[in-house]
Design a protein around this motif. Structure first.
Motif, PDB file in Angstrom:
ATOM      1  N   SER A   1       0.850  -1.198   0.000  1.00 42.66           N
ATOM      2  CA  SER A   1       0.000   0.000   0.000  1.00 42.66           C
ATOM      3  C   SER A   1       0.884   1.246   0.000  1.00 42.66           C
ATOM      4  CB  SER A   1      -0.986  -0.003   1.172  1.00 42.66           C
ATOM      5  OG  SER A   1      -0.364   0.387   2.359  1.00 42.66           O
ATOM      6  N   ALA A   2       2.059   1.173   0.628  1.00 44.15           N
ATOM      7  CA  ALA A   2       2.969   2.321   0.606  1.00 44.15           C
ATOM      8  C   ALA A   2       3.502   2.537  -0.817  1.00 44.15           C
ATOM      9  CB  ALA A   2       4.126   2.094   1.575  1.00 44.15           C
ATOM     10  N   MET A   3       3.879   1.428  -1.496  1.00 37.48           N
ATOM     11  CA  MET A   3       4.396   1.566  -2.869  1.00 37.48           C
ATOM     12  C   MET A   3       3.304   2.102  -3.795  1.00 37.48           C
ATOM     13  SD  MET A   3       7.103  -1.543  -3.509  1.00 37.48           S
ATOM     14  CE  MET A   3       6.059  -2.940  -3.232  1.00 37.48           C
ATOM     15  N   ALA A   4       2.088   1.575  -3.636  1.00 39.01           N
ATOM     16  CA  ALA A   4       0.982   2.021  -4.491  1.00 39.01           C
ATOM     17  C   ALA A   4       0.702   3.497  -4.235  1.00 39.01           C
ATOM     18  CB  ALA A   4      -0.263   1.181  -4.224  1.00 39.01           C
ATOM     19  N   LYS A   5       0.703   3.893  -2.960  1.00 37.24           N
ATOM     20  CA  LYS A   5       0.396   5.298  -2.634  1.00 37.24           C
ATOM     21  C   LYS A   5       1.417   6.236  -3.271  1.00 37.24           C
ATOM     22  CE  LYS A   5       0.214   9.191  -0.103  1.00 37.24           C
ATOM     23  NZ  LYS A   5       1.168  10.270   0.050  1.00 37.24           N
ATOM     24  N   VAL A   6       2.703   5.900  -3.133  1.00 40.80           N
ATOM     25  CA  VAL A   6       3.750   6.771  -3.687  1.00 40.80           C
ATOM     26  C   VAL A   6       3.604   6.851  -5.207  1.00 40.80           C
ATOM     27  CG1 VAL A   6       6.243   7.008  -4.074  1.00 40.80           C
ATOM     28  CG2 VAL A   6       5.382   6.386  -1.811  1.00 40.80           C
ATOM     29  N   PHE A   7       3.476   5.688  -5.847  1.00 42.77           N
ATOM     30  CA  PHE A   7       3.428   5.689  -7.317  1.00 42.77           C
ATOM     31  C   PHE A   7       2.170   6.396  -7.824  1.00 42.77           C
ATOM     32  CE2 PHE A   7       2.371   4.236 -11.507  1.00 42.77           C
ATOM     33  CZ  PHE A   7       3.586   4.389 -12.170  1.00 42.77           C
ATOM     34  N   VAL A   8       1.020   5.992  -7.287  1.00 39.02           N
ATOM     35  CA  VAL A   8      -0.245   6.528  -7.827  1.00 39.02           C
ATOM     36  C   VAL A   8      -0.352   8.034  -7.565  1.00 39.02           C
ATOM     37  CG1 VAL A   8      -2.767   6.396  -7.715  1.00 39.02           C
ATOM     38  CG2 VAL A   8      -1.415   4.288  -7.622  1.00 39.02           C
ATOM     39  N   SER A   9       0.048   8.465  -6.353  1.00 37.36           N
ATOM     40  CA  SER A   9      -0.095   9.905  -6.072  1.00 37.36           C
ATOM     41  C   SER A   9       0.765  10.724  -7.037  1.00 37.36           C
ATOM     42  CB  SER A   9       0.266  10.214  -4.614  1.00 37.36           C
ATOM     43  OG  SER A   9       1.628   9.937  -4.370  1.00 37.36           O
ATOM     44  N   GLU A  10       1.928  10.211  -7.421  1.00 36.93           N
ATOM     45  CA  GLU A  10       2.785  10.954  -8.347  1.00 36.93           C
ATOM     46  C   GLU A  10       2.280  10.812  -9.784  1.00 36.93           C
ATOM     47  OE1 GLU A  10       6.791   9.785  -7.298  1.00 36.93           O
ATOM     48  OE2 GLU A  10       6.564  10.666  -5.297  1.00 36.93           O
ATOM     49  N   ALA A  11       1.760   9.629 -10.117  1.00 31.32           N
ATOM     50  CA  ALA A  11       1.254   9.414 -11.483  1.00 31.32           C
ATOM     51  C   ALA A  11       0.026  10.296 -11.754  1.00 31.32           C
ATOM     52  CB  ALA A  11       0.912   7.931 -11.681  1.00 31.32           C
ATOM     53  N   VAL A  12      -0.914  10.361 -10.793  1.00 29.84           N
ATOM     54  CA  VAL A  12      -2.121  11.174 -11.052  1.00 29.84           C
ATOM     55  C   VAL A  12      -1.766  12.662 -11.081  1.00 29.84           C
ATOM     56  CG1 VAL A  12      -3.819   9.486 -10.246  1.00 29.84           C
ATOM     57  CG2 VAL A  12      -2.875  11.118  -8.601  1.00 29.84           C
ATOM     58  N   ASN A  13      -0.730  13.050 -10.348  1.00 26.64           N
ATOM     59  CA  ASN A  13      -0.254  14.433 -10.459  1.00 26.64           C
ATOM     60  C   ASN A  13       0.288  14.704 -11.861  1.00 26.64           C
ATOM     61  OD1 ASN A  13       0.106  16.566  -8.129  1.00 26.64           O
ATOM     62  ND2 ASN A  13       0.033  14.558  -7.154  1.00 26.64           N
ATOM     63  N   ARG A  14       1.043  13.736 -12.397  1.00 25.67           N
ATOM     64  CA  ARG A  14       1.587  13.922 -13.760  1.00 25.67           C
ATOM     65  C   ARG A  14       0.449  14.009 -14.774  1.00 25.67           C
ATOM     66  NH1 ARG A  14       5.506  10.035 -11.870  1.00 25.67           N
ATOM     67  NH2 ARG A  14       4.378   8.296 -12.810  1.00 25.67           N
ATOM     68  N   VAL A  15      -0.536  13.126 -14.616  1.00 29.06           N
ATOM     69  CA  VAL A  15      -1.656  13.101 -15.577  1.00 29.06           C
ATOM     70  C   VAL A  15      -2.412  14.437 -15.533  1.00 29.06           C
ATOM     71  CG1 VAL A  15      -3.860  11.988 -16.153  1.00 29.06           C
ATOM     72  CG2 VAL A  15      -1.898  10.589 -15.445  1.00 29.06           C
ATOM     73  N   ALA A  16      -2.699  14.911 -14.319  1.00 35.32           N
ATOM     74  CA  ALA A  16      -3.454  16.164 -14.191  1.00 35.32           C
ATOM     75  C   ALA A  16      -2.633  17.326 -14.739  1.00 35.32           C
ATOM     76  CB  ALA A  16      -3.812  16.397 -12.721  1.00 35.32           C
ATOM     77  N   ASP A  17      -1.335  17.318 -14.471  1.00 34.77           N
ATOM     78  CA  ASP A  17      -0.463  18.398 -14.943  1.00 34.77           C
ATOM     79  C   ASP A  17      -0.402  18.420 -16.475  1.00 34.77           C
ATOM     80  OD1 ASP A  17       1.653  20.447 -14.000  1.00 34.77           O
ATOM     81  OD2 ASP A  17       2.685  19.281 -15.554  1.00 34.77           O
ATOM     82  N   ARG A  18      -0.305  17.224 -17.084  1.00 39.40           N
ATOM     83  CA  ARG A  18      -0.280  17.174 -18.554  1.00 39.40           C
ATOM     84  C   ARG A  18      -1.613  17.639 -19.134  1.00 39.40           C
ATOM     85  NH1 ARG A  18       1.434  11.612 -17.865  1.00 39.40           N
ATOM     86  NH2 ARG A  18       3.694  11.551 -17.611  1.00 39.40           N
ATOM     87  N   ALA A  19      -2.716  17.279 -18.452  1.00 37.71           N
ATOM     88  CA  ALA A  19      -4.044  17.694 -18.945  1.00 37.71           C
ATOM     89  C   ALA A  19      -4.131  19.216 -18.970  1.00 37.71           C
ATOM     90  CB  ALA A  19      -5.141  17.090 -18.069  1.00 37.71           C
ATOM     91  N   VAL A  20      -3.606  19.848 -17.906  1.00 37.84           N
ATOM     92  CA  VAL A  20      -3.585  21.316 -17.879  1.00 37.84           C
ATOM     93  C   VAL A  20      -2.777  21.836 -19.065  1.00 37.84           C
ATOM     94  CG1 VAL A  20      -2.627  23.308 -16.633  1.00 37.84           C
ATOM     95  CG2 VAL A  20      -3.891  21.546 -15.365  1.00 37.84           C
ATOM     96  N   GLN A  21      -1.600  21.266 -19.256  1.00 36.29           N
ATOM     97  CA  GLN A  21      -0.701  21.749 -20.304  1.00 36.29           C
ATOM     98  C   GLN A  21      -1.339  21.617 -21.687  1.00 36.29           C
ATOM     99  OE1 GLN A  21       1.896  23.210 -19.181  1.00 36.29           O
ATOM    100  NE2 GLN A  21       2.865  23.768 -21.109  1.00 36.29           N
ATOM    101  N   MET A  22      -2.029  20.493 -21.911  1.00 32.22           N
ATOM    102  CA  MET A  22      -2.644  20.270 -23.229  1.00 32.22           C
ATOM    103  C   MET A  22      -3.747  21.279 -23.509  1.00 32.22           C
ATOM    104  SD  MET A  22      -2.947  16.191 -23.865  1.00 32.22           S
ATOM    105  CE  MET A  22      -3.183  15.471 -22.266  1.00 32.22           C
ATOM    106  N   MET A  23      -4.356  21.806 -22.437  1.00 32.09           N
ATOM    107  CA  MET A  23      -5.514  22.676 -22.633  1.00 32.09           C
ATOM    108  C   MET A  23      -5.189  24.160 -22.549  1.00 32.09           C
ATOM    109  SD  MET A  23      -8.518  20.554 -20.744  1.00 32.09           S
ATOM    110  CE  MET A  23      -9.755  21.738 -21.248  1.00 32.09           C
ATOM    111  N   GLY A  24      -3.922  24.498 -22.331  1.00 29.87           N
ATOM    112  CA  GLY A  24      -3.577  25.917 -22.236  1.00 29.87           C
ATOM    113  C   GLY A  24      -4.357  26.582 -21.105  1.00 29.87           C
ATOM    114  N   ALA A  25      -4.762  27.826 -21.313  1.00 30.90           N
ATOM    115  CA  ALA A  25      -5.411  28.593 -20.236  1.00 30.90           C
ATOM    116  C   ALA A  25      -6.714  27.932 -19.777  1.00 30.90           C
ATOM    117  CB  ALA A  25      -5.677  30.019 -20.704  1.00 30.90           C
TER     118      ALA A  25
END
Ligand SMILES: Cc1cc2nc3c(=O)[nH]c(=O)nc-3n(C[C@H](O)[C@H](O)[C@H](O)COP(=O)(O)OP(=O)(O)OC[C@H]3O[C@@H](n4cnc5c(N)ncnc54)[C@H](O)[C@@H]3O)c2cc1C
Length: 387
Positions: A324-348
């Protein structure tokens, strides 16, 4: 024990997931509004309305055993249902499977005696009350290090008197009771404290980057707060062990809901890049955008697999301390990357209130800090693996 959905096989689970998806698309998402995202009273009213519809749809409290009115799902099945519910900011609360009450219910199911279950668990299940879990304290109290806990519990005859200061307590504003960790002579102990106990005071709702948190994030003071001997949950002296027991499924459930939330941001960004043009081509035809889409799907797929693996271990009754510790670390960072890329793809647009993407991005950031900061998990994992 298998639930009805599980006994009926994969088709029944897929049907359930499709019903949750429909509920989120047709009921929960239309109820979202930036105007209520940080308004605790408006959120309570909205969620009360949505829960009526969730009950009618047969989707309420999917995480609970059938004996408590739930769908009795195992963790692997629940992973798929929580992902669907988590696509909406209000989906999990509507189904009454949101933090902090989902893990609070689980804690009461595991540790509560019949009287405590009737008094505290039943109203949570019905949605008649809300609760919070109060561990974190201002410095020099407990933050990442729970052994620094300073809230005290002293015996007064058969009763207990609590004194302490808590902060960042999700759901604390308007909660009917709190599960409070306090240090007693016999060791750290978990108490059930009704919010109308004299000496229990919500000081403020601490403004937080997240939205749609039912009950906000409270600062709470306990001053000569006296509770009965029946306020102890489980055995005195085992509070830290119980907090860990609560946290393992709690952080995995966050992974499940947030995979859904990040998927929503990605779906929104994909719709944007297939329509928007720049310098004569669709954004979706540009290789740099395609790489962001592909990397985001890879992140979500890997997140799902780690979460399902850990969920499977929980179904088998195996220890998930490490997984659960490994999943938490990986998933929390992965969903941050996904959300950050979604912002970038959509501009303002991705940073505006006009789409859900900016709120998803804001919501994902704290997940690297709560349920154990990622640095702490890495340190503990490495210590264990190197030992
Ligand atoms: C949105 C949100 C909701 C929350 N809800 C609740 C709740 O419902 N109930 C509750 O009790 N608490 C809650 N918290 C508090 C949360 O549990 C704490 O923020 C968390 O435990 C970290 O404690 P801290 O903030 O005091 O950070 P600190 O302990 O001050 O740590 C700060 C930073 O130092 C680093 N760090 C700390 N220790 C180590 C270490 N050993 N090795 C390497 N780096 C380290 C980490 O990067 C960490 O982020 C919530 C927090 C947030 C943001």
């Amino acid at each position: 024990m298998q639930s009805k959905q599980e006994r009926n096989g994969g088709d029944a689970l897929q049907d359930l997931c499709a019903r949750v998806r429909r509920f989120v698309d047709e009921v929960a998402i239309p109820a979202e509004s930036p105007a209520i995202a940080r308004d605790v009273a408006a959120l309570d009213r909205c969620v009360a309305r949505l829960r009526v519809q969730a009950r009618e749809a047969g989707l309420y409290t999917p995480q609970l055993p059938e004996a408590w009115g739930g769908l009795g799902l195992g963790w692997r099945s629940l992973a798929q249902v929580l992902e669907e519910a988590g696509r909406g900011f209000l989906g999990p609360a509507a189904l009454n499977c949101a933090a902090p009450d989902q893990p609070n219910m689980l804690t009461l199911l595991r540790l509560g005696n019949p009287e405590q279950q009737e008094r505290f668990l039943a109203p949570l299940v019905q949605g008649a009350q809300r609760a919070c879990f109060a561990m974190t304290e201002p410095a020099p109290g407990a933050g990442s290090d729970p052994s620094m806990l300073r809230t005290r519990a002293e015996r007064r005859g058969a009763r207990w008197v609590l004194n302490g200061h808590k902060q960042f307590i999700s759901g604390g504003v308007g909660a009917d009771f709190a599960l409070v960790l306090a240090r007693a002579e016999s060791g750290v102990t978990l108490f059930l404290v009704p919010a109308d106990t004299p000496g229990y005071r919500v000081v403020r709702d601490i403004g937080m980057v997240t939205g749609y948190q039912i009950g906000g994030h409270a600062e709470i003071v306990l001053q000569d707060c006296e509770v009965g001997g029946d306020a102890v949950l489980g055995e005195p002296g085992h509070g830290l062990e119980y907090a860990q027991l609560r946290l393992e499924p709690a952080r995995l459930s966050h992974c499940m809901r947030y995979i859904g939330r990040a998927r929503r941001a990605l779906e929104t960004a994909q719709a944007y890049v297939t329509q928007r043009e720049s310098f004569g081509s669709r954004l979706a035809d540009l290789q740099q955008i395609q790489a962001m889409v592909a990397d985001s799907h890879i992140d979500l797929h890997a997140s799902r697999l780690m979460t399902l693996d850990c969920a499977g271990r929980m179904d088998e009754g195996l220890s998930v301390k490490q997984h659960s510790a490994m999943a938490k670390v990986f998933v929390s960072e992965a969903v941050n990357r996904v959300a950050d890329r979604a912002v970038q793809m959509m501009g303002a647009s991705g940073l505006s209130d006009d789409t859900p993407v900016s709120m998803v991005w804001q919501e994902m950031r704290p997940f690297r800090i709560y349920d154990g900061a990622n640095e702490l998990h890495r340190a503990t994992l490495a210590r264990r693996l190197l030992a």
